[in-house]
Write an enzyme that holds these catalytic residues in place. Structure first.
Site, PDB file in Angstrom:
ATOM      1  N   HIS A 160      27.721  11.900  -9.299  1.00  0.00           N
ATOM      2  CA  HIS A 160      28.748  10.929  -8.906  1.00  0.00           C
ATOM      3  C   HIS A 160      29.785  10.812 -10.013  1.00  0.00           C
ATOM      4  O   HIS A 160      29.451  10.874 -11.200  1.00  0.00           O
ATOM      5  CB  HIS A 160      28.137   9.557  -8.598  1.00  0.00           C
ATOM      6  CG  HIS A 160      27.181   9.071  -9.633  1.00  0.00           C
ATOM      7  ND1 HIS A 160      25.892   9.552  -9.736  1.00  0.00           N
ATOM      8  CD2 HIS A 160      27.335   8.180 -10.638  1.00  0.00           C
ATOM      9  CE1 HIS A 160      25.286   8.954 -10.748  1.00  0.00           C
ATOM     10  NE2 HIS A 160      26.134   8.117 -11.318  1.00  0.00           N
TER      11      HIS A 160
ATOM     12  N   CYS B 126      21.988   9.391  -0.897  1.00  0.00           N
ATOM     13  CA  CYS B 126      21.721  10.130   0.340  1.00  0.00           C
ATOM     14  C   CYS B 126      21.442   9.174   1.499  1.00  0.00           C
ATOM     15  O   CYS B 126      21.692   9.516   2.657  1.00  0.00           O
ATOM     16  CB  CYS B 126      20.511  11.046   0.174  1.00  0.00           C
ATOM     17  SG  CYS B 126      20.843  12.538  -0.766  1.00  0.00           S
TER      18      CYS B 126
HETATM   19  P1  5GP Z   1      24.672   6.458 -13.501  1.00  0.00           P
HETATM   20  O1  5GP Z   1      23.983   5.576 -14.474  1.00  0.00           O
HETATM   21  O2  5GP Z   1      23.704   7.383 -12.820  1.00  0.00           O
HETATM   22  O3  5GP Z   1      25.868   7.177 -14.018  1.00  0.00           O
HETATM   23  O4  5GP Z   1      25.286   5.490 -12.429  1.00  0.00           O
HETATM   24  C1  5GP Z   1      24.622   5.046 -11.295  1.00  0.00           C
HETATM   25  C2  5GP Z   1      25.545   4.043 -10.657  1.00  0.00           C
HETATM   26  O5  5GP Z   1      25.102   3.819  -9.339  1.00  0.00           O
HETATM   27  C3  5GP Z   1      25.563   2.698 -11.360  1.00  0.00           C
HETATM   28  O6  5GP Z   1      26.912   2.365 -11.687  1.00  0.00           O
HETATM   29  C4  5GP Z   1      24.956   1.754 -10.340  1.00  0.00           C
HETATM   30  O7  5GP Z   1      25.562   0.491 -10.388  1.00  0.00           O
HETATM   31  C5  5GP Z   1      25.226   2.460  -9.028  1.00  0.00           C
HETATM   32  N1  5GP Z   1      24.249   2.233  -7.972  1.00  0.00           N
HETATM   33  C6  5GP Z   1      22.887   2.313  -8.097  1.00  0.00           C
HETATM   34  N2  5GP Z   1      22.308   2.146  -6.901  1.00  0.00           N
HETATM   35  C7  5GP Z   1      23.323   1.977  -6.012  1.00  0.00           C
HETATM   36  C8  5GP Z   1      23.349   1.756  -4.599  1.00  0.00           C
HETATM   37  O8  5GP Z   1      22.321   1.697  -3.921  1.00  0.00           O
HETATM   38  N3  5GP Z   1      24.575   1.646  -4.007  1.00  0.00           N
HETATM   39  C9  5GP Z   1      25.736   1.717  -4.728  1.00  0.00           C
HETATM   40  N4  5GP Z   1      26.879   1.587  -4.054  1.00  0.00           N
HETATM   41  N5  5GP Z   1      25.748   1.918  -6.058  1.00  0.00           N
HETATM   42  C10 5GP Z   1      24.548   2.036  -6.688  1.00  0.00           C
HETATM   43 ZN    ZN Z   2      21.078  12.165  -3.001  1.00  0.00          ZN
END
Ligand code: 5GP
Ligand code: ZN
Length: 135
Positions: free
Chosen positions: A99, A11
């Site tokens: 995502h 966000c």
């Molecule tokens: P999840 O584990 O929730 O499926 O994936 C979260 C993803 O968000 C991870 O691949 C991590 O590298 C990415 N990520 C976490 N924080 C940030 C951020 O602040 N910016 C971006 N571009 N990616 C993020």
């Molecule tokens: Zn959010």
């Protein structure tokens, strides 16, 4: 419309980081890429689950998945993609803003890529070795 969360990294992401966008979703590169060109496609609304998204949002998200694929193909010429959603903490979700991971794959980036996303359960992934497994 769900309010934005002030503590959510998606966000509060700098809008200049958005590579692609449409009326309901945006796409940007992952800060900790699994492979070069690893991108995330997220709804503008702060919702945690794919199943909270409206049909219009789901369609908007997958439009950007396709557009982002074209872009990554043009820029990096990968040989394949993994497309995935970690939906829920039990499934590995760490950022609770929906995502879609778009992960480019390159021939030879792992010794044996067979099974792809099945490797979330390493014991079950190699179904082609069924006769050789104990479990
Ligand atoms: P999840 O584990 O929730 O499926 O994936 C979260 C993803 O968000 C991870 O691949 C991590 O590298 C990415 N990520 C976490 N924080 C940030 C951020 O602040 N910016 C971006 N571009 N990616 C993020
Ligand atoms: Zn959010």
């Amino acid at each position: 419309m769900t309010m934005k969360s002030t503590t959510c990294p998606f966000c509060t992401i700098d809008e200049s980081k958005n590579v692609l966008e449409n009326d309901r979703a945006v796409a940007f590169y992952d800060n900790f890429p699994v492979t070069p060109g690893h991108a995330l496609i997220v709804p503008r609304r702060h919702i945690a689950s794919f199943f909270e998204a409206t049909k219009e949002e789901q369609a908007a998200l997958f439009e950007l998945v396709s557009e982002m694929r074209e872009r990554v193909l043009a820029e990096r010429a990968p040989d394949g993609f993994n497309i995935g959603i970690n939906d829920g903490t039990a499934a590995g979700q760490t950022v609770m803003h929906l995502h879609i991971h778009l992960i480019p794959r390159y021939a030879g980036d792992t010794e044996d890529p067979r099974g792809g996303v099945r490797w979330i359960m390493p014991v079950k992934a190699p179904y082609w070795k069924k006769g050789e497994r104990k479990t």
